[in-house]
Design a protein around this motif. Structure first.
Motif, PDB file in Angstrom:
ATOM      1  N   LYS A   5       0.839  -1.185   0.000  1.00 39.85           N
ATOM      2  CA  LYS A   5       0.000   0.000   0.000  1.00 39.85           C
ATOM      3  C   LYS A   5       0.885   1.249   0.000  1.00 39.85           C
ATOM      4  N   THR A   7       1.109   5.566  -0.395  1.00 43.61           N
ATOM      5  CA  THR A   7       0.454   6.864  -0.308  1.00 43.61           C
ATOM      6  C   THR A   7       1.214   7.872  -1.154  1.00 43.61           C
ATOM      7  N   ALA A  29      -2.953   3.563  -1.236  1.00 45.75           N
ATOM      8  CA  ALA A  29      -3.502   3.650   0.115  1.00 45.75           C
ATOM      9  C   ALA A  29      -4.316   4.920   0.288  1.00 45.75           C
ATOM     10  N   GLY A  30      -3.832   6.024  -0.271  1.00 45.64           N
ATOM     11  CA  GLY A  30      -4.508   7.303  -0.145  1.00 45.64           C
ATOM     12  C   GLY A  30      -3.628   8.409  -0.696  1.00 45.64           C
ATOM     13  N   PRO A  54      -9.086   7.567  -0.222  1.00 46.60           N
ATOM     14  CA  PRO A  54      -8.874   8.343   1.006  1.00 46.60           C
ATOM     15  C   PRO A  54      -7.970   9.546   0.737  1.00 46.60           C
ATOM     16  N   TRP A  73      -4.347   4.218   7.111  1.00 47.87           N
ATOM     17  CA  TRP A  73      -4.495   3.622   5.785  1.00 47.87           C
ATOM     18  C   TRP A  73      -3.627   2.374   5.613  1.00 47.87           C
ATOM     19  N   SER A  75      -0.421   2.430   5.189  1.00 48.35           N
ATOM     20  CA  SER A  75       0.543   2.760   4.142  1.00 48.35           C
ATOM     21  C   SER A  75       1.928   2.233   4.502  1.00 48.35           C
TER      22      SER A  75
END
Length: 270
Positions: A5, A7, A29-30, A54, A73, A75
């Motif tokens: 994941k 970010t 992840a976001g 997100p 998240w 991450s």
């Protein structure tokens, strides 16, 4: 590496190709947005929320927000892309594998916020898209991976950025390979000195100096500023115009000094 994941931290919508790539691979992840809140960020925020991505807005000095988001998240890696704000190291160290910044130059050359502009203007024909660790000083962190990006003789800044974007999948694959093979990213300190600055472009940088530039240098200046800065600035008496395209050609000067306006008409222009 499966189920990784990532970010993305950014200040600009120019990061959307990377965000889309990660979302497509189900690795996003976001997104953390930095910088002054404006219409562009509001549109990005709305688009992310509509897509179920997100998103967190980082307010200067508030490290708790992004740290909480990164942790919540899940991450494992942060990628900083098209970002003009400094990421606090305490935030950069939050994900399991830390964070890397994607910089459009062969570091340590062209450290700064406008590397593509200055490389085009200086007549460079290629550079390395560099993934490097974040450090206290901008663009000085150890290098994790590099891939070559070509600058064509007629490429504008938009075209060069498009060439850079085409290398994002391969660069991402290189980061994933390192994580698979070594359980972490392999970084090497930058070698040598920074010979060219990529400082922020100013209005003075855009003004054409007819007395010092060669035809090729003038054309490089024009395409470097096209389209983000409106090309270069052409002064005519008390007025000013944007020169957005120029090509060298061999013509007789008829004894006229360079930069002299010899004809202006509504039908044929300058």
């Amino acid at each position: 590496m499966e189920n990784l994941k990532i970010t993305v931290l950014t200040t600009s919508g120019a990061s959307m190709p990377l965000i889309g790539l990660l979302a497509q691979r189900e690795m996003l992840a976001g997104v953390i947005l930095l910088g002054m809140w404006d219409q562009e960020k509001a549109m990005m925020d709305a688009q992310f929320k509509q897509s179920g991505i997100p998103v967190q807005y980082y307010q200067p000095g508030d490290t708790d927000g992004p740290i909480t988001a990164l942790t919540g998240w899940g991450s494992q890696l942060g990628i900083v892309f098209c970002c003009r704000e400094k990421i606090p190291l305490v935030v950069a160290e939050t994900p399991q594998y830390g964070m890397v910044n994607l910089h459009g130059s062969s570091l340590p050359d062209y450290r700064g916020v406008d590397p593509i502009y200055w490389q085009i203007r200086n007549g460079e024909t290629e550079f390395q898209l560099t993934a490097h660790r974040l450090a206290e000083a901008f663009d000085s962190g150890a290098i994790v991976a590099q891939l070559t990006v070509v600058i064509g003789p007629y490429d504008t800044a938009n075209r060069v950025f498009s060439n850079l974007v085409q290398q994002l999948p391969a660069l991402l694959d290189e980061l994933l390979n390192q994580l698979d093979q070594h359980g972490g990213l392999q970084a090497q300190p930058q070698q040598g000195e920074c010979r060219h600055s990529a400082r922020q472009v100013t209005e003075d940088d855009l003004a054409i100096n007819w007395y010092e530039l060669t035809a090729k240098e003038l054309c490089n200046q024009v395409r470097a500023g096209n389209p983000q800065h409106g090309g270069a600035r052409l002064k005519m008496g008390q007025g000013q115009a944007q020169l957005i395209q120029a090509t060298p050609s061999t013509l007789s000067g008829y004894g006229v000094s360079p930069g002299t306006i010899i004809h202006v008409s509504p039908e044929q222009g300058l």
